[in-house]
Design an enzyme around this catalytic site. Structure first.
Site, PDB file in Angstrom:
ATOM      1  N   GLY A 141       0.817  -1.205   0.000  1.00  0.00           N
ATOM      2  CA  GLY A 141       0.000   0.000   0.000  1.00  0.00           C
ATOM      3  C   GLY A 141       0.846   1.247   0.000  1.00  0.00           C
ATOM      4  CG  ASN A 142      -0.540   4.574  -1.484  1.00  0.00           C
ATOM      5  OD1 ASN A 142      -1.295   5.329  -0.865  1.00  0.00           O
ATOM      6  ND2 ASN A 142      -0.921   3.917  -2.568  1.00  0.00           N
ATOM      7  NE  ARG A 143       5.260   6.716   4.514  1.00  0.00           N
ATOM      8  CZ  ARG A 143       5.469   6.215   5.726  1.00  0.00           C
ATOM      9  NH1 ARG A 143       4.557   6.390   6.664  1.00  0.00           N
ATOM     10  NH2 ARG A 143       6.585   5.552   5.995  1.00  0.00           N
ATOM     11  CB  SER A 144      -2.753   8.190  -0.429  1.00  0.00           C
ATOM     12  OG  SER A 144      -3.783   9.096  -0.739  1.00  0.00           O
TER      13      SER A 144
END
Length: 406
Positions: A214-217
């Site tokens: 995933g990512n930090r958005s």
């Protein structure tokens, strides 16, 4: 004649006769605590749900439903003339119909006729009533005249019924009102009659039943775009990827998890959209193999490498296909170095109309309440947006999008 408006912003809170009337008390609290002077104008039937004493105590102002109270003050004219905003929450099917047809048989409908300020309706009713052609025609009429009619939420209605028609969260209605007031009485809802699609959040690509890439958005920028678009009169579809944020008022929210799910939802919604804003952080890659069981840690063994495959490039696909003629496509570029150079190259490669370029990192942009960016345009224009609330960036994106709509 209309009097000049000075001092404390004056808000008229109209309340129709529906079970959701009790939720308007929370909206009233938020308006008064944020420094607005509020006059509550309920319909006669609304008082069956919440009494006049409650409205008067919470607002600090007298409450009346008919034009015959305090006739010497001409309330049926003065209340609307002096208002900076009129918001009707809940707005029943009956109230929407009377407003659309210009009827004036009580104080609220008289106020709506005399108001020369922005007007916001927050409908609440059963799904069948909302979807009836008569209601939809009344809503279209009000929007055509410049009113902001918020789309109702989906959820539990009265009794055991569930569907579209629920009053949006009062906190989210307040956010719409705040944005409409901030734009001022001279600012028309310039997205009225438009359908905009916005993606928000970050996709997650499953590795096994408990792990993902995933990512930090956080989705906050996409949600700011959705709220500001709704306040400017748009019909908004928000494709939300793993955000955990409350649904913005007046927005159709489509939850998704992975990049493939986001692609499917965006392409479907974009078929009749005037503008698509891809604010979500979409994973470029996904695991080539999904493990049906949790990948175990073996003592003394190194984990096997995780093979990745490319995800579809949704922004480039949209820009190339243009599902609707004249559609405006807006992309986002999250960069960590050579921000503008990489952004210009991405704009050329993706083929979108506008590209919002910002620098990201562990403590930059992702998850923050503020942001700064440069909006690059396909015609070569560059618009810097200084550090500030994500809402301000959202407004600038719409300011640049609206002139490009055909």
């Amino acid at each position: 004649m209309e009097k000049p408006k000075t001092g404390t912003p004056k808000v008229v809170l109209g309340v129709s006769g529906g079970i959701a009337a009790y939720k308007a008390c929370e909206l009233l609290r938020r308006l008064t605590e944020s420094g607005h002077g509020v006059r509550v104008v309920p319909t006669e039937s609304a008082l069956h749900f919440v009494g006049a004493a409650t409205w008067s105590a919470l607002s600090g102002n007298p409450v009346a439903t008919e034009v015959w109270s305090d006739v010497h003050e001409v309330p049926h004219v003065r209340i609307g003339q002096e208002a900076d905003l009129v918001v009707v929450a809940p707005a029943t099917a009956d109230t929407l119909a009377r407003a659309a047809h210009g009827l004036a048989d009580d104080l609220l409908t008289n106020t709506l006729l005399t108001a020369r300020c922005p007007v916001v309706f927050a409908p609440a009713m059963h799904t069948e009533m909302w979807e009836h052609p008569a209601t939809q025609e009344n809503v279209a009429t009000l929007r055509r005249r410049g009113a902001v009619v918020i789309e109702p939420a989906v959820g539990r209605l009265t009794g055991a019924d569930t569907g579209k028609g629920r009053l949006p969260d009062p906190g989210e209605i307040f956010e719409v009102c705040r944005r409409v007031l901030a734009r001022g009485s001279a600012a028309a809802p310039d997205l009225a009659g438009r359908h905009v699609v916005i993606s928000a959040g970050g996709t997650r690509e499953p590795l096994d039943p408990v792990r993902f890439l995933g990512n930090r958005s956080s989705g906050k920028q996409g949600y700011a775009l959705a709220r500001t678009a709704a306040a400017r009169g748009a019909r908004v579809t928000l494709i939300a990827a793993n955000t955990g944020l409350p649904d913005p008022a007046g927005v159709d929210v489509v939850p998704v998890g992975t990049a493939l799910q986001l692609r499917e939802a965006v392409l479907k919604a974009a078929a009749d959209a005037d503008a698509v804003v891809m604010a979500a952080a979409v994973a470029d890659f996904r695991p080539a193999v999904y493990a049906e069981g949790k990948i175990k840690k073996r003592e003394g063994e190194q984990p096997a490498p995780v093979a990745l495959v490319r995800n579809p490039d949704v922004l480039a696909e949209l820009s190339a296909a243009r599902p609707r003629p004249g559609q405006v496509i807006v992309g986002f570029a999250a960069e960590t170095d050579d921000v503008l150079a990489n952004g210009r190259e991405k704009l050329r490669r993706k083929g979108c109309d506008l590209l919002v370029v910002n620098e990201v990192g562990e403590r930059k942009t992702f998850g923050a309440e503020e942001s700064e960016a440069v909006v690059l345009a396909a015609d070569g224009a560059e618009t810097p947006v200084p550090y500030g609330p994500k809402e301000a960036l959202a407004e600038m994106i719409w300011d640049l999008t609206v002139p490009r709509l055909t």
